[in-house]
Design a protein around this motif. Sequence first.
Motif, PDB file in Angstrom:
ATOM      1  N   ALA A   1      -2.730   3.005  28.288  1.00  0.00           N
ATOM      2  CA  ALA A   1      -3.006   3.581  29.614  1.00  0.00           C
ATOM      3  C   ALA A   1      -2.976   2.484  30.681  1.00  0.00           C
ATOM      4  N   GLN A   2      -3.581   1.350  30.357  1.00  0.00           N
ATOM      5  CA  GLN A   2      -3.641   0.245  31.331  1.00  0.00           C
ATOM      6  C   GLN A   2      -2.243  -0.320  31.612  1.00  0.00           C
ATOM      7  N   LEU A   3      -1.443  -0.470  30.575  1.00  0.00           N
ATOM      8  CA  LEU A   3      -0.088  -1.023  30.760  1.00  0.00           C
ATOM      9  C   LEU A   3       0.769  -0.059  31.590  1.00  0.00           C
ATOM     10  N   LYS A   4       0.593   1.240  31.343  1.00  0.00           N
ATOM     11  CA  LYS A   4       1.379   2.231  32.098  1.00  0.00           C
ATOM     12  C   LYS A   4       1.041   2.172  33.578  1.00  0.00           C
ATOM     13  N   LYS A   5      -0.243   1.913  33.886  1.00  0.00           N
ATOM     14  CA  LYS A   5      -0.660   1.786  35.298  1.00  0.00           C
ATOM     15  C   LYS A   5       0.122   0.685  35.997  1.00  0.00           C
ATOM     16  N   TYR A   6       0.489  -0.329  35.217  1.00  0.00           N
ATOM     17  CA  TYR A   6       1.224  -1.467  35.778  1.00  0.00           C
ATOM     18  C   TYR A   6       2.741  -1.293  35.656  1.00  0.00           C
ATOM     19  N   GLY A   7       3.155  -0.104  35.232  1.00  0.00           N
ATOM     20  CA  GLY A   7       4.588   0.209  35.234  1.00  0.00           C
ATOM     21  C   GLY A   7       5.330  -0.158  33.966  1.00  0.00           C
ATOM     22  N   TYR A   8       4.620  -0.477  32.895  1.00  0.00           N
ATOM     23  CA  TYR A   8       5.310  -0.814  31.648  1.00  0.00           C
ATOM     24  C   TYR A   8       5.613   0.453  30.848  1.00  0.00           C
ATOM     25  N   THR A   9       6.665   0.379  30.037  1.00  0.00           N
ATOM     26  CA  THR A   9       6.998   1.469  29.123  1.00  0.00           C
ATOM     27  C   THR A   9       6.539   1.069  27.732  1.00  0.00           C
TER      28      THR A   9
END
Length: 272
Positions: free
Chosen positions: A30-38
């Motif tokens: 969830a945290q990585l997705k917030k930063y735009g990672y796939t």
Amino acid sequence: MVNVSKEKKIINIINNNDIRSKETSMLLEAQLKKYGYTISDEFNYNAELSICIGGDGAFLRAVHKHGFPYIPFIGVNTGHLGFFHEITPEKINTFVENYTKGKYKLEDIYLVEAIVCTRTSCMELVGVNEIVIKGIESKVIHLNVSIADNHLECFSGDGLIVSTPSGSTAYNLSAGGSIVYPALKTLQLTPLCPINSKAYRSLQNSAIIPDGMTIKVNPEYRDENTVLIVVDGKQFKYDNVVEVIFKLSDMTLRRLTLDSQDFWSKVRDRFI
Ligand code: NAP
């Protein structure tokens, strides 16, 4: 979504099956997705980073399963010894922030290679921690050992561990070997229960072998069929083993670190 200039990039998350690792994995995703990672569902060889959640065992299994990928990795420790792991689940948010800002370093992890030759063929094995040569069924094994083509000893005992610097804190340490700083490009040869008697003389201590020198081990004729090779805890049994040559592998892994000075603190925290 947090606004970052970085392109959308792929990250692998590898977790073991325990509940804490699964929960940590969901939070991290969830945290990585917030930063735009796939986040890739399957292991993706085009990923820019692999994050391994669990302990050292989970990390070792993942590295072997995916064929020693050169993708940088970092570990999140969820309650194991976690010597390869730098972050705790509580520090996930800080990690993602620092990673996105490029506040990290990459370190090489050196690997050990063994060429195992039987009377008919040779096989190559690669280990992250160590490769062990020992006797089957707890039998004493007799091994002729040469370093850089100089005969050193005829070893008798349980076996020999050839460990990497990163693996020096694992089996090697329990067997009385030394802790080696991971940046040193060396192997360590450590005896397992060496016999010293009127019948047999074996070195009692470990030896540090520099890069470029090979360790050649020839089982005595009577032991050719009782040799067991153990790579990072996984056993291999071959018949008619005549020679095993150990050297530092040309392959390396890449470890991502936020604090490259933390090795000795880790030694203190995990072992003292
Ligand atoms: P395992 O249960 O996966 O691992 C045994 C323990 O070794 C675990 O606590 C593991 O940490 C820890 N460990 C693994 N790599 C380490 C490293 N580089 N530095 C410090 N500790 C480390 O056992 P396995 O599947 O049989 O084999 C995996 C590794 O265990 C082998 O590569 C070997 O080095 C080590 N081992 C040690 C002994 C011994 O000390 N007598 C005997 C056999 C094997 P986690 O709890 O974080 O997973």
